[in-house]
Design an enzyme around this catalytic site. Sequence first.
Site, PDB file in Angstrom:
ATOM      1  N   CYS A 197      81.797  63.007  18.949  1.00 23.74           N
ATOM      2  CA  CYS A 197      81.237  61.857  19.970  1.00 23.74           C
ATOM      3  C   CYS A 197      81.019  62.327  21.439  1.00 23.74           C
ATOM      4  O   CYS A 197      80.259  62.056  22.152  1.00 23.74           O
ATOM      5  CB  CYS A 197      81.957  60.522  20.110  1.00 23.74           C
ATOM      6  SG  CYS A 197      83.812  60.996  20.121  1.00 23.74           S
ATOM      7  N   GLU A 203      93.637  56.606  19.415  1.00 21.52           N
ATOM      8  CA  GLU A 203      93.003  57.004  20.433  1.00 21.52           C
ATOM      9  C   GLU A 203      92.918  55.701  21.598  1.00 21.52           C
ATOM     10  O   GLU A 203      92.040  55.284  22.184  1.00 21.52           O
ATOM     11  CB  GLU A 203      91.450  57.161  20.077  1.00 21.52           C
ATOM     12  CG  GLU A 203      91.274  58.372  19.174  1.00 21.52           C
ATOM     13  CD  GLU A 203      89.680  58.430  18.696  1.00 21.52           C
ATOM     14  OE1 GLU A 203      89.230  57.584  18.935  1.00 21.52           O
ATOM     15  OE2 GLU A 203      89.330  59.583  18.216  1.00 21.52           O
ATOM     16  N   HIS A 259      92.051  50.675  21.425  1.00 15.58           N
ATOM     17  CA  HIS A 259      91.146  51.783  21.431  1.00 15.58           C
ATOM     18  C   HIS A 259      90.316  51.945  22.872  1.00 15.58           C
ATOM     19  O   HIS A 259      89.775  50.878  23.266  1.00 15.58           O
ATOM     20  CB  HIS A 259      90.052  51.737  20.279  1.00 15.58           C
ATOM     21  CG  HIS A 259      89.368  52.891  20.246  1.00 15.58           C
ATOM     22  ND1 HIS A 259      88.065  53.486  20.842  1.00 15.58           N
ATOM     23  CD2 HIS A 259      89.442  54.031  19.438  1.00 15.58           C
ATOM     24  CE1 HIS A 259      87.719  54.522  20.391  1.00 15.58           C
ATOM     25  NE2 HIS A 259      88.389  54.971  19.427  1.00 15.58           N
ATOM     26  N   GLU A 299      90.595  60.989  25.529  1.00 12.68           N
ATOM     27  CA  GLU A 299      89.314  61.100  25.257  1.00 12.68           C
ATOM     28  C   GLU A 299      88.345  61.267  26.360  1.00 12.68           C
ATOM     29  O   GLU A 299      88.055  60.432  27.021  1.00 12.68           O
ATOM     30  CB  GLU A 299      88.759  60.391  24.198  1.00 12.68           C
ATOM     31  CG  GLU A 299      87.757  60.877  23.421  1.00 12.68           C
ATOM     32  CD  GLU A 299      87.224  59.823  22.272  1.00 12.68           C
ATOM     33  OE1 GLU A 299      86.073  59.723  21.815  1.00 12.68           O
ATOM     34  OE2 GLU A 299      88.183  59.022  22.069  1.00 12.68           O
TER      35      GLU A 299
END
Length: 665
Positions: free
Chosen positions: A425, A329, A277, A345
Site C-alpha cells: 500500500c 498498525e 488502525h 506507517e
Amino acid sequence: MTDRKFHPRQHHHPLPLDQRAVSIQDEYWSSYVNLIKNTVIPYQWEALNDRVPDAEPSYAIRNFRIAAGLEEGEFGGFVFQDTDLHKWLEAVGYSLGTTPDPDLERVADEAIDLLASAQHEDGYLNTYFAIAEPNKRWTNLTDCHEMYTAGHLIEAAVAYYRGTGKTKLLDVARKLADHIDDRFGIEPGKIRGYDGHQEIELALVKLYEVTGEEKYLNLAGFLIDERGRNPSFLHEEWEKRGRTTHWAPGVVQKDPPALEYLQAHKPVREQEVATGHAVRAVYMYTAMADLALHKGDRELLSACRRLWRNMVNKQMYVTGSIGSTHHGEAFTFDYDLPNDTNYSETCASIGLIFFARRMLQAEVKGEYGDVMERALYNTVTAGIAGDGKHYFYVNPMEVWPAASEGNPGKRHVKAVRQKWYGCACCPPNVARLLSSLGQYVYTSGADTLYAHLYIGSEAKLQLAGRKVRVRLDSELPWKGKANLTIAEADGSGAFTLAARVPSWSKQTSFSLNGEPVTPEIRDGYAYLSRDWREGDVLAIELNMEPQRIYAHPNLRASAGRVSLQRGPLVYCFEETDNVAPLASLSLPADAVLRAVHDDWRDGVVCLETEGWRVTAPESQADDLYGTARPRLEKQPLRAVPYTLWGNRQPGEMLVWIREGYNREV
C-alpha cells in the site's frame, strides 16, 4: 434537533488549486517529482506486472487478466490487491496533468481497458470476489475491504479524468459507485452497514466534486454517520459468518470484531480520541472534514477538531508519523509513543496530510500547515529511497539491526528499505501524493491566495476577478529564504497574499520590493493586502537556527532525551557517522549545534556537535552487570536529516538522544 448548518462558510472556504494550475519548480522537491515521474511510476508498473527480480510478487495485473477472462489461474495476493493498480493509476493521472507523456498515457489507457473489461454488468468490480469467492460479495465488510478497494478506484478515476480529460475510468467508477449506492442505505432492502476499512467516503466526495451528483455526497455522509451509530452491524455480520474471519477461514473466533479498532465504538460525531488502525482513522477524519465543508456541518467539524487535537498533541511522533504499535498498525493511548517498536506507517502520515489540508480549508490555522509540512518533509519522504526503487513501510524512531533480526517484537522494523511488499500500500501511496504535490502548496478564496508550504512553484488563478500568475521561489529546507512574486496580473484591484509563518521559525521577517513590511499575523499566517502589480515581490526570511525538541514529561519513551530540528527537518544519528551502540551516546545540554554542508548529497545540511560516549569500565569488560561507574569519553556527534536515513551503509539509527553531562564534566 441540533441545527448542523453554518452557512457563512459553506461555499466560501478556500479551495486547492486545479492540479494543472500549479507547476512545481523547486531545487529540493523537483527531484522528488521527477523521481516519481521518471523512475517510480515505471518501476511500479514493472512491479504490478511481477517483473521486478527478487521482489515479492504483486499479482495485480494478473488478477485483472484472470477476472477479465483473458487467462486462467487462481487469485494471488491480499483481498485488496486491486488497490495497488488503482493507486498507480491515480499517480499517473496527476503526473499526466502536469507533464503530458503519450507513452505513459498509452500504457495507462491499456490498463484502464483491462480494468473495465473485468467490471460486471451490475457495476461490481473486485478481482478477489470475481475469482476466488464470487458468491460472497458484501458478506464480510469487516475484513474484506470491498468499499476500500472501490474507493481507491474512484480516486484514480477522478485524478485521471482531471489529468487527461478522459472519461472511461470515470464511467467505470460511477457505475461501481451507483452499484454501491443501490446496495447500501437506510431504505428497505438495502444493507445498513459500512466497510471495515474507511476510504470510499473521501473518494465519494471527490466523485461528487467532479460530477455534481449529490447522491455520492449523501452516500459518503451515510457511511460516515452509520459507523458507530449502528455498531451492532459488524457483530451481526460476524455471527452470520459463523463467527469466522477472512484471515482465519474455518476457525471459529471467541471474540467479535473490536469496534474501537474499526472506529465504530461510538458515533463519529461523539468520538474524542484517535483510536484503532491509524490509516483507517485518518482516512475517516479526512472524509468527515470534507463533509463538514460541503454540508456546512458544524457538529462534524467540531468532532474533527477534537480528534485532531488528541492525535497531534498526544499521539503523534516528532516526525509527523502516527501509529505506535505494529499490533493492528494502530494507535494505543495518549503519550504511548515507543521509539524502537513504533509502526508509523508511511500511509498513515499521508492520510494525516490529507486531513490537515481539509482542516486548512475549514479554518486557515498554522497548526494544520505545520503538521502537514512535518509529515511531508520527514516521514513521507523517508518512506522512499533516493533510487525510487526501495521503500519503508514502517518508519521507526530507533533502529538496532540485530534486534530487527533477532527479536520477534521488532521484526517489523527494517534497517533497509525493501524492493516491494506483498501488501504494497505504501509505495504507490507515496507516488500518488508526490505526483499531486501542487494541490498541497496553496489554497485560494475569492480574493486571497494562501501559501501553506514553501515549495518552489508557479500558480495560475483568479483573484478579485484578476488573472494572476504567482511564482514562489524557496531555498528550503536548507536555507530560510522564500519569495512570492507576482509574475503576471491583469487589471487592477486589491487581493491578499497569506503566507504561513512556521512555528519552527522563531523570528520571521518580511519585505515588499526590498523594503521592510509588517503584515498582519493571524492564526499563524501573515496577511498582506494591496493592489498587487506585476513584478511585486514579497520576501520572507525564516529563522533556521538548529533547535532542541523536548517531549512532554508524560511521554515516557523520550524522557531525558532530546531530538534535533532545523527548519522543517527532524534529524537523526546514524551509525555511519557516529559509533555503535548509539544508545551509549549523549548530547551535553550546553553543546553548540553547528549546521554544516555535507558532500554525500547535494545541498544537504547536517548538524555537528561534541558529545559523550559511555563505555564499560575495565573491571566490567566481560560482565553484564557491575558496581563500577561507566567511563565517559568525548565523542564528536553528527546528525543527518531523518528523511535521508538509510541511504548509505546499513546500521543503527536514533532520533531521540540522551541529554546530559555538560562538556566540562
